[in-house]
Scaffold this motif. Structure first.
Motif, short mmCIF file in Angstrom:
data_model
loop_
_atom_site.label_atom_id
_atom_site.label_comp_id
_atom_site.label_asym_id
_atom_site.label_seq_id
_atom_site.Cartn_x
_atom_site.Cartn_y
_atom_site.Cartn_z
N HIS A 426 56.17 10.32 -33.60
CA HIS A 426 57.30 9.63 -32.99
C HIS A 426 57.34 8.16 -33.42
CE1 HIS A 426 59.99 8.16 -29.82
NE2 HIS A 426 59.05 7.28 -29.52
N TYR A 427 56.24 7.47 -33.26
CA TYR A 427 56.21 6.04 -33.55
C TYR A 427 56.26 5.75 -35.06
CZ TYR A 427 55.07 5.63 -28.63
OH TYR A 427 55.10 5.72 -27.26
N ILE A 430 60.06 6.32 -36.13
CA ILE A 430 61.00 5.28 -35.72
C ILE A 430 60.70 3.98 -36.47
CG2 ILE A 430 59.64 4.46 -33.77
CD1 ILE A 430 63.49 4.74 -34.04
N HIS A 434 63.48 2.08 -38.74
CA HIS A 434 63.81 0.65 -38.57
C HIS A 434 63.64 -0.11 -39.88
CE1 HIS A 434 63.60 -2.92 -35.56
NE2 HIS A 434 64.27 -3.23 -36.64
N MET A 452 63.86 12.73 -36.74
CA MET A 452 63.69 12.49 -35.31
C MET A 452 64.56 13.43 -34.48
SD MET A 452 63.25 8.36 -34.93
CE MET A 452 62.50 8.58 -33.31
N ASP A 457 63.47 14.71 -30.72
CA ASP A 457 63.28 13.41 -30.07
C ASP A 457 64.51 13.07 -29.22
OD1 ASP A 457 62.10 10.96 -29.40
OD2 ASP A 457 61.24 10.79 -31.40
N VAL A 462 66.68 6.74 -29.69
CA VAL A 462 67.13 6.30 -31.02
C VAL A 462 68.29 5.32 -30.87
CG1 VAL A 462 68.03 7.05 -33.24
CG2 VAL A 462 66.35 8.47 -32.03
N ARG A 465 67.12 1.88 -29.89
CA ARG A 465 66.52 1.16 -31.00
C ARG A 465 67.58 0.65 -31.98
NH1 ARG A 465 60.96 1.19 -31.66
NH2 ARG A 465 61.53 -0.33 -33.26
#
Length: 652
Positions: A426-427, A430, A434, A452, A457, A462, A465
């Motif tokens: 997940h991290y 993302i 980004h 994702m 997710d 999302v 972010r």
């Protein structure tokens, strides 16, 4: 009286007392009785007397050797003789081709073909290849306490089982999914006693150690510290967050990578060979080894004639590997192939395995179908083997009499995706999304967005972010980015998945293609840092509010100039006198505090401009000279990374 029972494996008749021993010897020993015994008279009961000595228990072999059999049984022909076999009626029950244990027969294919030695292990060459550290420690039996971290199906438990067969220590295995603290204490006490008596250490394997809570993990500290046990643990989650720091510092961490499609293809071929050998007893000849060729890529763009540019590009490419991938260069990784494979295998990797002799006996399970299963498994060997087991046991037939390949593909196409909504996947994803938006790569941003969303997710996460990206990275360069990101968040709330995917994709592309400005972001960070580390100076009196007469007498609001009331610009200060002249906001075209990397600039000119010189080079060099002159006039040394254009080290 002994009761005659039928063996559940081979169908032979034996006594109830001897059936367990009969099964333990693989249905090849222990006393048995023929089928005719079941129809004969029962064995005479053993006389007993209350005054006589207590009856002793005799083994089935002793009973057969000492007890006189009944006449009917003694006169019956032996079932092992040819005459008895020809006279006996044919058995309607076929003997099962199984091992002595039902548990063994019930094992799934991934467990049956699990490697038992390092030579059979596929993948993880950085750990188990010739000369690798982990392989040397295992072979020399000097492993110590360690932790295996990697995705599911990459071989963590298999390595532990191999260690169990090679170590001279006593090996014990527990799973954190069902082990209790009491069980751990029992193992610790037993390990200490064995060490005192025999001098042998205990090697304890804990599967999924992240499932243990803090107190359970702390229980390992004293025994690991004292050397009573050597801990070998496995985890699928980042040990930096899920394993206690004290325990982590006492273990060596080995990272297992996700298996490539070629690795999984080799595992599937090995499974087919093992199944064929178990079924027929035929040892197939080994497949020819893969031929790895090192040839220049014909499709790659030639390096520029400038030697400096060529060396800079080569250095940048070396620094980028293995985390960065050139999208313009053709991929040689089989895992990058389309999941709809059935084309030819990737050059130099799977060609030899595709010619394995086992494929002459697998029918519809040809190399293209196996490559499809390898790609659909997404790096998980256990999933690939389970899919192979499903294909082997499939009963649905197609028009050609073989397995319905399209139906199988529809059922297995990306049925498994290694993505954890709350873990590293997940991290990491993302973060990649980004940074792709920040780097104006819309294609990469769309790819990570799809990973994702298709991985399950939260689309609202999302969208949040994306709102942050609109303010942090695009900023004042496109003031309409923030309202569009907010509109996308509201639309995602209204309609949800899967309809909101195109909305999020539109915003992702808009943000990636927008000009970038971090002017406000950097300015606020500078102000925040000053507030945290500096003194809180009094606010000037002339800009303080004066709602009461007393406050006006004290000078609150005195000499404040209401600028809208003037017909011309006026000057007044707003910062405390101690901070006079402090500047947080920098112009977008200012290079102060920024890095000028000549090697990175030449690589960009080579890749993006096809070797054409960047039009802003002259202006950049002018600003660098001005900044150096300004620093020299102030008697300050140029800041590292902020002054001077150096073609060798890339510092500004």
């Amino acid at each position: 009286m002994s009761t005659l029972v039928e063996c559940p494996v081979c169908g032979r008749i034996t006594t109830e007392q001897a059936v367990s021993l009969h099964l333990d010897f693989g249905c090849s020993s222990a006393p048995t009785a023929s089928t005719s015994q079941s129809a004969a008279a029962p064995l005479p009961p053993v006389a007993s007397s209350s005054s006589g000595p207590p009856k002793t228990t005799r083994t089935p072999a002793e009973k057969k050797r000492k007890a006189a059999p009944p006449t009917a049984v003694r006169d019956a022909p032996s079932t092992s003789s040819p005459a008895a076999r020809s006279a006996a009626p044919p058995s309607s029950k076929k003997p099962r081709t199984s091992t002595a244990s039902f548990l063994e027969a019930a094992k799934p294919l991934p467990e049956l073909v699990r490697p038992r030695a390092l030579e059979d292990f596929v993948g993880q060459e950085h750990l188990l290849g010739k000369g690798a550290l982990l392989r040397a420690l295992i072979e020399e039996d000097r492993l110590g306490s360690c932790l295996f971290w990697g995705p599911p199906g990459t071989g963590k438990t298999t390595i532990a089982r191999v260690i169990a067969k090679t170590t001279s220590s006593i090996f014990k295995e527990l799973s954190a999914t069902n082990a209790t603290t009491a069980q751990l204490r029992e193992v610790f006490v037993e390990a200490e006693n064995v060490l005192k008596i025999t001098g042998r250490k205990t090697l304890l394997f804990i599967d999924e150690i992240q499932r243990f809570n803090k107190a359970q993990q702390d229980a390992f500290l004293p025994v690991v510290e004292a050397g009573t046990i050597s801990l070998v643990a496995s985890t699928t989650e980042n040990p930096s967050f899920r394993v206690n720091t004290a325990l982590l510092s006492r273990c060596r961490v080995f990272v297992l990578n996700k298996l490539s499609a070629d690795d999984i293809f080799r595992i599937l071929v090995r499974a087919l060979r093992l199944l064929h050998e178990q079924k027929t007893g035929e040892n197939l000849p080994e497949a020819p080894g893969p031929v790895v060729k090192s040839e220049p890529d014909a499709g790659a763009a030639p390096l520029p004639d400038d030697p400096d540019a060529a060396s800079a590009a080569a250095a940048a490419a070396a620094a980028a590997a293995p985390s960065a991938v050139d999208a313009t260069a053709p991929s040689t990784d089989p895992s990058d192939a389309d999941v709809s494979l059935p084309g030819p295998p990737p050059a130099g990797t799977s060609a030899a395995h595709s010619a394995d002799p086992v494929f002459a006996h697998t029918g519809a399970l040809d190399p293209p179908l196996l490559r499809f299963l390898a790609s659909a498994a997404d790096g998980d060997a256990r999933v690939a083997l389970s899919s192979l087991e499903l294909a082997l046991s499939a009963t649905r037939k197609g028009a050609d009499g073989g397995i319905d390949r399209e139906e199988l593909k529809r059922g297995l196409r990306k049925a498994h995706m290694q993505y954890d909504r709350s873990g590293d996947a997940h991290y990491d994803t993302i973060s990649a999304l980004h940074k792709s938006v920040r780097g104006s790569d819309a294609n990469a941003a769309l790819y990570y967005l799809a990973r994702m969303l298709e991985g399950g997710d939260d689309p609202l996460y999302v969208a949040r972010r994306l709102v942050r990206m609109a303010a942090e990275d695009v900023g004042l360069a496109n003031p309409q980015a923030l309202p569009q990101a907010l509109a996308a968040y509201q639309a995602t709330q209204l309609i949800g998945m899967p309809e909101c995917d195109c909305i999020l994709a539109q915003v992702v592309v808009m943000l990636a293609e927008s000009p970038k400005s971090v002017r406000c972001y950097n300015a606020y960070n500078a102000a925040k840092a000053l507030v945290k580390r500096g003194e809180q100076y009094p606010i000037p009196l002339h800009i303080r509010n004066a709602p009461t007469g007393l406050m006006k007498q004290l000078g609150y609001g005195r000499e404040y100039r209401y600028e809208p009331g003037f017909a011309h610009p006026v000057h007044q200060t707003f910062l405390p006198p101690e901070l006079a002249g402090t500047t947080f906001l920098q112009d977008d075209d200012s290079i102060e505090g920024k890095t000028v990397d000549e090697a990175a600039l030449r690589e960009w000119e080579w890749r993006a401009q096809r070797g054409k010189r960047w039009e802003g080079r002259d202006e950049l060099e002018k600003k660098v000279r001005e900044l150096e002159e300004k620093a020299a006039a102030a008697g300050k040394a140029p800041r590292a990374g902020a002054t001077g254009l150096d073609a060798e080290d890339g510092a500004v």
